[in-house]
Each structure stands twice: as C-alpha cells, then as structure tokens.
Design a protein around this motif. Structure first.
Motif, PDB file in Angstrom:
ATOM      1  N   CYS A  28       0.825  -1.195   0.000  1.00 12.28           N
ATOM      2  CA  CYS A  28       0.000   0.000   0.000  1.00 12.28           C
ATOM      3  C   CYS A  28       0.864   1.251   0.000  1.00 12.28           C
ATOM      4  O   CYS A  28       2.085   1.195   0.174  1.00 12.28           O
ATOM      5  CB  CYS A  28      -0.931  -0.001   1.209  1.00 12.28           C
ATOM      6  SG  CYS A  28      -0.044  -0.310   2.758  1.00 12.28           S
ATOM      7  N   ILE A  29       0.222   2.393  -0.139  1.00  5.73           N
ATOM      8  CA  ILE A  29       0.947   3.632  -0.353  1.00  5.73           C
ATOM      9  C   ILE A  29       1.747   4.063   0.871  1.00  5.73           C
ATOM     10  O   ILE A  29       2.823   4.665   0.747  1.00  5.73           O
ATOM     11  CB  ILE A  29      -0.015   4.748  -0.823  1.00  5.73           C
ATOM     12  CG1 ILE A  29       0.773   5.842  -1.547  1.00  5.73           C
ATOM     13  CG2 ILE A  29      -0.848   5.288   0.333  1.00  5.73           C
ATOM     14  CD1 ILE A  29      -0.104   6.756  -2.379  1.00  5.73           C
ATOM     15  N   GLU A  30       1.268   3.761   2.077  1.00  2.25           N
ATOM     16  CA  GLU A  30       2.029   4.166   3.263  1.00  2.25           C
ATOM     17  C   GLU A  30       3.369   3.455   3.334  1.00  2.25           C
ATOM     18  O   GLU A  30       4.364   4.014   3.815  1.00  2.25           O
ATOM     19  CB  GLU A  30       1.226   3.976   4.548  1.00  2.25           C
ATOM     20  CG  GLU A  30       0.593   2.638   4.762  1.00  2.25           C
ATOM     21  CD  GLU A  30      -0.844   2.574   4.290  1.00  2.25           C
ATOM     22  OE1 GLU A  30      -1.669   1.979   5.002  1.00  2.25           O
ATOM     23  OE2 GLU A  30      -1.151   3.110   3.199  1.00  2.25           O
ATOM     24  N   GLU A  31       3.413   2.206   2.850  1.00  2.00           N
ATOM     25  CA  GLU A  31       4.690   1.495   2.810  1.00  2.00           C
ATOM     26  C   GLU A  31       5.622   2.124   1.770  1.00  2.00           C
ATOM     27  O   GLU A  31       6.836   2.232   1.996  1.00  2.00           O
ATOM     28  CB  GLU A  31       4.456   0.019   2.500  1.00  2.00           C
ATOM     29  CG  GLU A  31       3.723  -0.730   3.600  1.00  2.00           C
ATOM     30  CD  GLU A  31       3.516  -2.205   3.287  1.00  2.00           C
ATOM     31  OE1 GLU A  31       3.372  -2.990   4.236  1.00  2.00           O
ATOM     32  OE2 GLU A  31       3.485  -2.574   2.091  1.00  2.00           O
ATOM     33  N   ALA A  32       5.065   2.552   0.647  1.00  3.36           N
ATOM     34  CA  ALA A  32       5.869   3.225  -0.371  1.00  3.36           C
ATOM     35  C   ALA A  32       6.404   4.555   0.139  1.00  3.36           C
ATOM     36  O   ALA A  32       7.558   4.922  -0.140  1.00  3.36           O
ATOM     37  CB  ALA A  32       5.033   3.438  -1.630  1.00  3.36           C
ATOM     38  N   LEU A  33       5.593   5.289   0.888  1.00  2.97           N
ATOM     39  CA  LEU A  33       6.030   6.571   1.438  1.00  2.97           C
ATOM     40  C   LEU A  33       7.232   6.392   2.352  1.00  2.97           C
ATOM     41  O   LEU A  33       8.160   7.211   2.352  1.00  2.97           O
ATOM     42  CB  LEU A  33       4.880   7.237   2.201  1.00  2.97           C
ATOM     43  CG  LEU A  33       3.722   7.760   1.359  1.00  2.97           C
ATOM     44  CD1 LEU A  33       2.582   8.234   2.253  1.00  2.97           C
ATOM     45  CD2 LEU A  33       4.179   8.887   0.445  1.00  2.97           C
ATOM     46  N   GLU A  34       7.233   5.317   3.141  1.00  4.22           N
ATOM     47  CA  GLU A  34       8.361   5.058   4.030  1.00  4.22           C
ATOM     48  C   GLU A  34       9.644   4.842   3.232  1.00  4.22           C
ATOM     49  O   GLU A  34      10.716   5.324   3.609  1.00  4.22           O
ATOM     50  CB  GLU A  34       8.062   3.841   4.911  1.00  4.22           C
ATOM     51  CG  GLU A  34       9.124   3.554   5.947  1.00  4.22           C
ATOM     52  CD  GLU A  34       8.786   2.394   6.860  1.00  4.22           C
ATOM     53  OE1 GLU A  34       9.590   2.107   7.778  1.00  4.22           O
ATOM     54  OE2 GLU A  34       7.735   1.759   6.667  1.00  4.22           O
ATOM     55  N   LEU A  35       9.535   4.128   2.117  1.00  2.00           N
ATOM     56  CA  LEU A  35      10.722   3.890   1.296  1.00  2.00           C
ATOM     57  C   LEU A  35      11.205   5.167   0.612  1.00  2.00           C
ATOM     58  O   LEU A  35      12.411   5.435   0.565  1.00  2.00           O
ATOM     59  CB  LEU A  35      10.427   2.816   0.261  1.00  2.00           C
ATOM     60  CG  LEU A  35      10.226   1.395   0.788  1.00  2.00           C
ATOM     61  CD1 LEU A  35       9.972   0.431  -0.360  1.00  2.00           C
ATOM     62  CD2 LEU A  35      11.430   0.943   1.593  1.00  2.00           C
ATOM     63  N   ARG A  36      10.293   5.945   0.070  1.00  4.63           N
ATOM     64  CA  ARG A  36      10.704   7.200  -0.553  1.00  4.63           C
ATOM     65  C   ARG A  36      11.347   8.136   0.481  1.00  4.63           C
ATOM     66  O   ARG A  36      12.358   8.789   0.191  1.00  4.63           O
ATOM     67  CB  ARG A  36       9.510   7.880  -1.212  1.00  4.63           C
ATOM     68  CG  ARG A  36       9.028   7.210  -2.502  1.00  4.63           C
ATOM     69  CD  ARG A  36      10.015   7.452  -3.644  1.00  4.63           C
ATOM     70  NE  ARG A  36       9.492   6.991  -4.939  1.00  4.63           N
ATOM     71  CZ  ARG A  36       9.943   5.943  -5.598  1.00  4.63           C
ATOM     72  NH1 ARG A  36      10.940   5.213  -5.094  1.00  4.63           N
ATOM     73  NH2 ARG A  36       9.434   5.606  -6.767  1.00  4.63           N
ATOM     74  N   ALA A  37      10.795   8.178   1.692  1.00  7.87           N
ATOM     75  CA  ALA A  37      11.375   9.022   2.745  1.00  7.87           C
ATOM     76  C   ALA A  37      12.769   8.560   3.136  1.00  7.87           C
ATOM     77  O   ALA A  37      13.596   9.357   3.597  1.00  7.87           O
ATOM     78  CB  ALA A  37      10.463   9.041   3.977  1.00  7.87           C
TER      79      ALA A  37
END
Length: 351
Positions: A59-68
């Motif tokens: 999901c997108i929250e997991e992707a946000l963690e990686l981009r951060a």
C-alpha cells in the motif's frame, strides 16, 4: 538488556535476490511488504537498492516510508489505491500501481493526474481473490489504454497454488492468462517465489520475488534451490531448574515429565512473535545442539529441555530459527506458515 535478538544477514538477502533474478531470466521486483516480511523494510530496501529492478509493497504508506528513506527505484503498490486522491500522490512520487477492480479503474479514469509511469492490470486467472475476470480483461485493458493514464501497462495475475508443484491449478491459470491476453501487447508478470522455482512457463518479463528473498523455501521439503536464511532469531537461558518424573510444567500443565527433567527458561514468548501453538516438541538449538520446547509458550518466556545437554545452562544461546533450525519446522509445529512467524517478530532487538 533482554537477550532476544534478530540478526538480519543482508548479504544473504542480496544472494537470494540474485538467485531469484537468475531464475527469472528478466526483471524482478523485490517484495518488501509487511516490513519486508518482518525483517525491516528500510534496511532491506537499502541493501538491495541499486541492484533490485524495483520493489513491491502492499500500500501507499509502505511506499512513502521507502521514498522518505531515499529509495528512488520503482515501487509497485500491489493492492493499488484505496482513495481517488492517492493517484495524485502516486504520480508525484513516481509510484507504479496495480489496478485490480472496476472501482480502481474508474477512479484512475476520472483522476486529475496526467498519467502514471506504469500500471499493472490484474487478472483473476483462478485465485478468485482480486482482479478482472478473464472474459472482462481485454475490455479493461482497452479502457485503461484509451484513458491515457498509463505510460505503460503490465499484464499480471497471481497464483493460488504455485507452492504445490503436483497441482494442475498453476498451469491452468497460466493458460487462462495467456488466452485472455493473446491479443494484448506489452510486458507481463506471473511468477511469485514458488512460480520462479518450479514453473518455468510462468517466467515473463517481470517476476515478483517475496518469501524466497528472506531465505524461506515455500515448496515441500527437498524441492527447489538452496536459499540462505536472512533472519536468525536467538535468545538466552536465564534460569534453570529440575522437575521430577510426573511433575507438570507451565500453563495448563500440558507437559508432564516422564523422567527427571532439566528445564531452561528462555527470554522469548508469543508477545515477541514466537508462536504460542509451537509448544512441546518445537525444535530449538541450544549452543548449536538441537533440543525442544517443552510446556506451553508464555507471553514473554518459553521453556526448553536441557536434560540431555549437561553443558548447557545459564547464558546458553537458544536459536529459535535461522541456522540449525529451519523456520518452516517451527511453523509446522504451530500449524501455520513461515511467513506468519517472520512477520510477527516485533520485540526482538534487530542487529
């Protein structure tokens, strides 16, 4: 400090990814959803960054963690979006997105985003969990292509029984997928870990390697290539006692000694992620020698059999899994799968 620790061997993770990519013969996403199956998503993604062709999350929250965390490689959202405005965030961050339902497709068609770099259109080829029906798939593909919202469309499906090599279901899903996609151009993705290992016809332009990255073989014992366990979960004995023959041990008294038994108390329990149902008989290694759990697993403690290990005692290392002990063995004792055990490890000190 409590002695429970999870050693994460990143060299093994990289070796397993290289093997997956070699089997695939093409581009391979490293699946790091669910905190990289309990191994720590940021550390695992960074270990594979620059080597993996991309990553897959739920999901997108997991992707946000990686981009951060500075990961700039492609990231695929396996569940797609849940709200229309998430497409704008996907476009902003350059995320790839699965579309698996008419609702998600309609949200994308009406989204203000110009386009997404890659949309993976999912077919339900027989698992019956998510995706467009085979008879509806070509029409969905044409809608997506006509919308102009995808710079690339990747055709995909997911297997229900790839980890059961004798089952004909996987080949049936492959044939269903191919028949529905015959007139549709572009890359495809079918193989998960088990598909990569034992179903060569499932290997397409993209593969998705999950559990095998972490050194766990999803196939029946003795099948598939050798993998290197990434997590080694260990603790130590912090108390020792003896109980006489006929004496019970632990909650529920579900273990009763049949001889004088030397018992070690270990700092690990079900609150740490060790399965409560893996009680008497579950294997452990004590200072490298196999033994067993005895009695019921408690919230933050479990008890092990030291009777035949006279040299073991206070401070002895207890391996729960990851070296001498295969996590699949422990999972079998608990009536579950290794995926669940790894994902549940939360209170160990990660090293």
């Amino acid at each position: 400090m409590r002695p429970l620790q999870a050693e994460i061997r990143l060299d093994a993770l990289r070796d397993n990814y290289r093997l997956a990519r070699q089997l695939a013969g093409g581009r391979t996403l490293a699946v790091v959803k669910a905190n990289a199956y309990g191994h720590g998503v940021v550390r695992c993604a960074r270990a594979l960054d620059g080597e993996a062709d991309g990553f897959a999350v739920a999901c997108i929250e997991e992707a946000l963690e990686l981009r951060a965390a500075g990961i700039v490689a492609p990231i695929l959202l396996l569940e797609g979006v849940f709200e229309p405005d998430e497409y704008s965030l996907c476009a902003e961050l350059g995320l790839w997105c699965v579309v698996q339902s008419d609702i998600q497709l309609a949200m994308l068609e009406t989204s203000p985003v110009a386009s997404l770099p890659s949309v993976w259109l999912k077919m339900d080829s027989g698992m019956h969990r998510a995706g467009f029906a085979p008879d509806d798939y070509a029409a969905a593909w044409q809608r997506l292509a006509g919308s102009g919202k995808a710079l690339e469309i990747v055709k995909m499906s997911h297997f229900a029984r790839a980890d059961e090599p004798d089952q004909v279901m996987t080949q049936a899903q492959i044939e269903t997928f191919d028949a529905a996609c015959r007139a549709l151009p572009g890359a495809a993705s079918l193989a998960n870990s088990a598909g990569l290992m034992v179903h060569p016809s499932a290997r397409r332009e993209w593969s998705r390697a999950g559990i095998m990255l972490y050194g766990v073989n999803p196939l029946p014992q003795g099948m598939g290539p050798a993998l290197k366990p990434v997590m080694r979960l260990t603790s130590r004995i912090f108390a020792v006692r003896e109980i006489a023959a006929g004496e019970p041990l632990g909650y529920g008294h579900n273990f009763v000694a049949t001889r004088r038994t030397r018992v070690g108390l270990v700092a690990c329990g079900y609150a740490d992620g060790y399965p409560r149902l893996a009680s008497t008989g579950s294997p452990v290694a004590i200072d490298g020698v196999r033994s067993r759990v005895i009695g019921r697993v408690s919230m933050d403690m479990l008890t092990v059999d030291l009777t035949d290990l006279p040299a073991a005692g206070l401070g002895s290392e207890v391996e729960l899994w990851g070296g001498a002990i295969n996590v699949n063995e422990v999972a079998a004792c608990a009536g579950t799968i290794a995926y669940e055990l790894l994902c549940n490890v939360k209170r160990a000190r990660f090293v």
